[in-house]
Design a protein around this motif. Structure first.
Motif, PDB file in Angstrom:
ATOM      1  N   LEU A  19      28.857  58.969   3.873  1.00 31.19           N
ATOM      2  CA  LEU A  19      29.234  59.398   5.217  1.00 31.19           C
ATOM      3  C   LEU A  19      29.802  58.249   6.035  1.00 31.19           C
ATOM      4  O   LEU A  19      30.747  58.437   6.805  1.00 31.19           O
ATOM      5  CB  LEU A  19      28.032  60.017   5.936  1.00 31.19           C
ATOM      6  N   GLY A  20      29.255  57.071   5.862  1.00 32.22           N
ATOM      7  CA  GLY A  20      29.752  55.912   6.591  1.00 32.22           C
ATOM      8  C   GLY A  20      31.192  55.582   6.248  1.00 32.22           C
ATOM      9  O   GLY A  20      31.941  55.087   7.089  1.00 32.22           O
ATOM     10  N   LYS A  27      39.593  60.185   8.843  1.00 30.84           N
ATOM     11  CA  LYS A  27      39.569  59.714   7.452  1.00 30.84           C
ATOM     12  C   LYS A  27      39.562  60.844   6.432  1.00 30.84           C
ATOM     13  O   LYS A  27      40.318  60.817   5.459  1.00 30.84           O
ATOM     14  CB  LYS A  27      38.382  58.795   7.214  1.00 30.84           C
ATOM     15  N   LEU A  28      38.720  61.824   6.630  1.00 36.07           N
ATOM     16  CA  LEU A  28      38.654  62.927   5.680  1.00 36.07           C
ATOM     17  C   LEU A  28      39.978  63.695   5.651  1.00 36.07           C
ATOM     18  O   LEU A  28      40.453  64.099   4.586  1.00 36.07           O
ATOM     19  CB  LEU A  28      37.488  63.854   6.018  1.00 36.07           C
ATOM     20  N   LEU A  29      40.589  63.857   6.813  1.00 35.56           N
ATOM     21  CA  LEU A  29      41.883  64.537   6.893  1.00 35.56           C
ATOM     22  C   LEU A  29      42.961  63.733   6.160  1.00 35.56           C
ATOM     23  O   LEU A  29      43.791  64.299   5.441  1.00 35.56           O
ATOM     24  CB  LEU A  29      42.261  64.753   8.358  1.00 35.56           C
ATOM     25  N   SER A  65      40.253  49.253   2.029  1.00 36.18           N
ATOM     26  CA  SER A  65      39.234  48.221   1.791  1.00 36.18           C
ATOM     27  C   SER A  65      38.077  48.736   0.938  1.00 36.18           C
ATOM     28  O   SER A  65      37.400  47.963   0.277  1.00 36.18           O
ATOM     29  CB  SER A  65      38.703  47.673   3.120  1.00 36.18           C
ATOM     30  N   HIS A  66      37.869  50.045   0.944  1.00 35.14           N
ATOM     31  CA  HIS A  66      36.819  50.655   0.127  1.00 35.14           C
ATOM     32  C   HIS A  66      37.336  51.050  -1.261  1.00 35.14           C
ATOM     33  O   HIS A  66      36.590  51.614  -2.064  1.00 35.14           O
ATOM     34  CB  HIS A  66      36.226  51.874   0.829  1.00 35.14           C
ATOM     35  N   GLY A  67      38.616  50.788  -1.517  1.00 31.79           N
ATOM     36  CA  GLY A  67      39.181  51.080  -2.825  1.00 31.79           C
ATOM     37  C   GLY A  67      39.566  52.527  -3.031  1.00 31.79           C
ATOM     38  O   GLY A  67      39.790  52.959  -4.165  1.00 31.79           O
ATOM     39  N   LEU A  68      39.662  53.303  -1.939  1.00 34.30           N
ATOM     40  CA  LEU A  68      39.973  54.734  -2.043  1.00 34.30           C
ATOM     41  C   LEU A  68      41.468  55.012  -1.958  1.00 34.30           C
ATOM     42  O   LEU A  68      41.950  56.006  -2.501  1.00 34.30           O
ATOM     43  CB  LEU A  68      39.249  55.513  -0.947  1.00 34.30           C
TER      44      LEU A  68
END
Length: 117
Positions: A19-20, A27-29, A65-68
């Motif tokens: 969730l964070g 972000k989800l969009l 930055s999270h690699g997504l």
């Protein structure tokens, strides 16, 4: 006392990590649009009215930055930048599908509940 299960502390609940990373208004969009293929920066501003360039830049950089999300800059003038999901980012697609399904079911539940006195 003997058979009681202790509730995990909030910091121990791994779903909070997820969730964070995906929380927030955009972000989800952004991830949902990227699941449909590579997008350029200007595509997002067209697809998501109300999303400012500053916030879009911040959100994309955070997801990167999270690699997504993968960001590719092409050496041309004007600069061309494309964004796409990484393989790791694609691993979120089943979760996004489940969240979408749950949201649809919840909306039906709320609509049914509105008429209960």
């Amino acid at each position: 006392m003997g058979g009681e299960k202790l509730r995990p502390a909030e910091s121990d609940y791994a779903a909070n990590v997820t969730l964070g990373i995906i929380e927030g208004k955009w972000k989800l969009l952004l991830l949902c649009h990227l699941r449909n293929g590579t997008k350029r920066f200007c595509d997002f501003t067209r697809l998501i009215p109300g999303l400012t360039q500053k916030v879009l830049t911040y959100q994309l950089r955070d997801l990167e930055s999270h690699g997504l999300v993968k960001r590719v800059v092409y050496p041309e003038i004007p600069p061309k930048v494309e964004y796409s999901l990484t393989a790791y980012g694609e691993s979120l697609i089943p979760l996004m599908d489940l969240m979408n399904h749950w949201g649809e079911e919840h909306q039906k539940h709320i609509n049914r509940s509105e008429f209960i006195c």
